[in-house]
Design an enzyme around this catalytic site. Structure first.
Site, PDB file in Angstrom:
ATOM      1  N   GLY A 318       0.811  -1.216   0.000  1.00  0.00           N
ATOM      2  CA  GLY A 318       0.000   0.000   0.000  1.00  0.00           C
ATOM      3  C   GLY A 318       0.840   1.259   0.000  1.00  0.00           C
ATOM      4  O   GLY A 318       1.886   1.343  -0.655  1.00  0.00           O
ATOM      5  N   SER A 319       0.409   2.262   0.770  1.00  0.00           N
ATOM      6  CA  SER A 319       1.012   3.598   0.700  1.00  0.00           C
ATOM      7  C   SER A 319       2.456   3.655   1.185  1.00  0.00           C
ATOM      8  O   SER A 319       3.175   4.604   0.868  1.00  0.00           O
ATOM      9  CB  SER A 319       0.171   4.589   1.505  1.00  0.00           C
ATOM     10  OG  SER A 319      -1.118   4.711   0.929  1.00  0.00           O
TER      11      SER A 319
END
Length: 602
Positions: A318-319
């Protein structure tokens, strides 16, 4: 009258004294027989001596050696394992098994032919072993000899049993593997089963190296027990005092494990992991995970806990992968540090919708802001400027789908779409831009963030420094690694990540006087290519100190429950506790002493 009576006595005595046996000549034939018999006996003795010395020499010497020689077989001991400061993590301790032979039971002072009953012996042993007498009697009643009564007896108890002097009791020494730190290093070190067969961790992956150098000893002794200096094999008295030294720090490991366990319990999560890595050389100071197990009582735990998931389980980062993506774009010149992108809040890529996590449009923003607000749309806009084939080549060069070069047992490779899929399906590079659509392990993510922290070198994460003798400690590994990114690129990314801590979702790790960079992540969790509704993985990665980055701190929590479960709420609090301890343990000087003094006064 008297003279007539005495005369006969004298004549009788004279006759007795004058009686002699006449000498006769011995026949020559008899002498020859005597000579022949004596000669035959002498020849027989000489022949027997020659037979013993020439023909039976080896057999007799072997029998003599057996009587004179004391044999001792190797116990199969293992070398200890210690942490980076020499604290014991795994060690062998001497233990004993107690064998009983009821038909030979005899107490000191008893007649030699007397045999004591099992009841008498059980009564004395019960108090020493802290075992009920009835249980001992049941064991002794199974057979007349060779009964294993008890095992795991410590040396002190064994001495008390010996002092009792009971014939018919034998103590057999054997080594037992002990883990003084309990569950603290179980995920890394592993354990031995009851047969001393390595089952997990370093115990298994470095099994041969952890076995001590031992050989059978054959020591000859004289009649008085004095050792004789001949027939000793080379190295028979060699003392193997090597021990395997880890890079892990027990103090940081314990604090990290406690903070992580509390947070996993608070959010009712499935599992969690903390990794602290020295980005200069790849040494891991912390590799903690939960749930774990106690290797001293491994049989009480499910086998699923015996594997280290942060090294063996894949997830979509993810981020937390966004800074790495931006570094690739900067490296290729696809973006410039002062560029901006237009964040409209929502995009359609190949028929698939892509939204920001809060579905808000942030407008025209620079890249530090993209990281601060964790804009998915902004990342897609930025990475569109990088050609898809070049993008995929960089993912390949970073080793996303390769097993990391590490000494951690069980490390696995990540998963990456084929180049054809990546370059022909627009959704693939788009999802990769915000850290989804591919998978890796937490260990691999820590390695890639180390690349940003150390000036662009890809180091090998590892947990051992090698074997050292005695109490000596191995020095830290020298800085190393393949140069992949330009130092100026990584320096830019560090400043952008610092802005996330100063202004964005990483504010929870701010520490007065210190410059810290970081990035939160809240990624959807996929199973067999399908995203699970409501399932997510919350994470946070930090680099410090920003002016000279050296340490990477990564916290990953799997499937926390609750509407407010994000990287900033679940992972950041754990990272804060770990970073605070790291600053103290590693004696990291403050980046801004004036700010630290001001905070201390207030």
């Amino acid at each position: 009258m008297s003279s007539r009576l005495s005369t006969p006595r004298r004549s009788s005595a004279n006759r007795a004294r004058t009686r002699v046996i006449p000498l006769q000549k011995v026949p020559a034939q008899r002498l020859w027989w005597v000579f022949l018999i004596l000669s035959a006996g002498l020849l027989g003795l000489m022949g027997r001596m020659a037979w013993l010395q020439l023909v039976q020499t080896n057999e007799l010497e072997s029998r003599a050696r057996q009587l004179q020689t004391q044999q001792s077989q190797p116990l199969g001991q293992r070398r200890p394992i210690v942490d980076r400061h020499g604290r014991l993590v795994a060690m062998d301790e001497e233990r004993f098994r107690l064998w009983a032979h009821p038909r030979y039971f005899n107490f000191p002072g008893d007649p030699l032919d007397m045999v004591r009953s099992p009841e008498d012996v059980a009564e004395r042993l019960a108090a020493v072993l802290s075992i009920p007498k009835d249980k001992l009697l049941r064991e002794m009643g199974t057979q007349e000899s060779g009964i294993k009564l008890h095992s795991g007896i410590d040396p002190e108890t064994a001495s008390r049993i010996r002092a009792m002097g009971i014939s018919g009791l034998d103590l057999e020494a054997y080594p037992q593997r002990i883990y003084p730190q309990g569950d603290l290093f179980a995920n890394v070190v592993g354990f031995l089963n009851d047969e001393r067969v390595a089952q997990a961790g370093l115990e298994q992956s470095r099994d041969d190296e952890l076995l001590r150098h031992e050989q059978a000893r054959s020591l000859r002794r004289g009649a008085d027990g004095t050792p004789l200096p001949d027939d000793l094999a080379p190295g028979v008295f060699f003392g193997d005092d090597l021990r395997l030294q880890l890079t892990l720090d027990s103090r940081l490991q314990e604090l990290s494990a406690k903070a992580l366990t509390a947070q996993v319990k608070k959010w009712n999560a499935k599992k969690g992991a903390v990794i602290v890595m020295d980005a200069s050389n790849g040494e891991l100071l912390v590799l903690a995970s939960t749930p774990t197990y106690d290797p001293n009582r491994f049989w009480q735990f499910h086998p699923g806990r015996f594997r280290e998931w942060s090294v063996q389980d894949l997830y979509e980062p993810g981020s937390t992968f966004k800074p790495i993506n931006l570094a690739l774009a900067l490296q290729e010149g696809a973006i410039q540090p002062g560029d901006r992108v237009h964040d409209v809040g929502r995009l359609q890529i190949g028929g698939w919708p892509i939204n920001n996590h809060d579905k808000r449009a942030n407008g025209l923003v620079d890249f530090p802001t993209v990281l601060q607000v964790s804009s998915n749309v902004g990342m897609v806009q930025a990475m569109r400027r990088l050609k898809n084939d070049v993008y995929w080549d960089w993912m390949k060069r970073l080793g996303i789908d390769a097993r990391p070069d590490t000494d951690l047992p069980g490390a696995v490779a990540g998963q990456l779409k084929t180049k054809e899929q990546f370059t022909t399906q627009p959704i693939e590079p788009a999802t990769t831009a915000f850290g989804q659509g591919f998978s890796l392990t937490p260990l691999k993510l820590a390695q890639l963030h180390g690349l940003l922290a150390n000036g662009g070198r890809l180091v090998s994460p590892h947990i051992t420094r090698g074997f050292r003798s005695g109490s000596a400690l191995a020095p830290a590994t020298a800085p190393n690694g393949q140069q992949l990114l330009k130092p100026e690129v990584t320096k830019t990314l560090m400043s952008w990540m610092e802005s996330v801590v100063e202004k964005g979702s990483g504010k929870g790790v701010k520490t007065p006087g210190y410059r810290i960079g970081g990035k939160t992540g809240t990624a959807q969790k996929a199973l067999n290519g399908i995203y699970l509704p409501g399932a997510k993985i919350c994470s946070f990665v930090a680099a410090l100190p920003i002016e000279k980055p050296r340490y990477i701190v990564l916290v990953v929590v799997d499937e926390p429950q609750g509407e407010n479960a994000y990287g900033s709420t679940v992972a950041v609090p754990v990272a804060k506790q770990v970073i605070d301890a790291l600053l103290v343990v590693e004696k990291i000087p403050p980046s801004k002493p004036a700010e630290l003094n001001k905070a201390a006064k207030s």
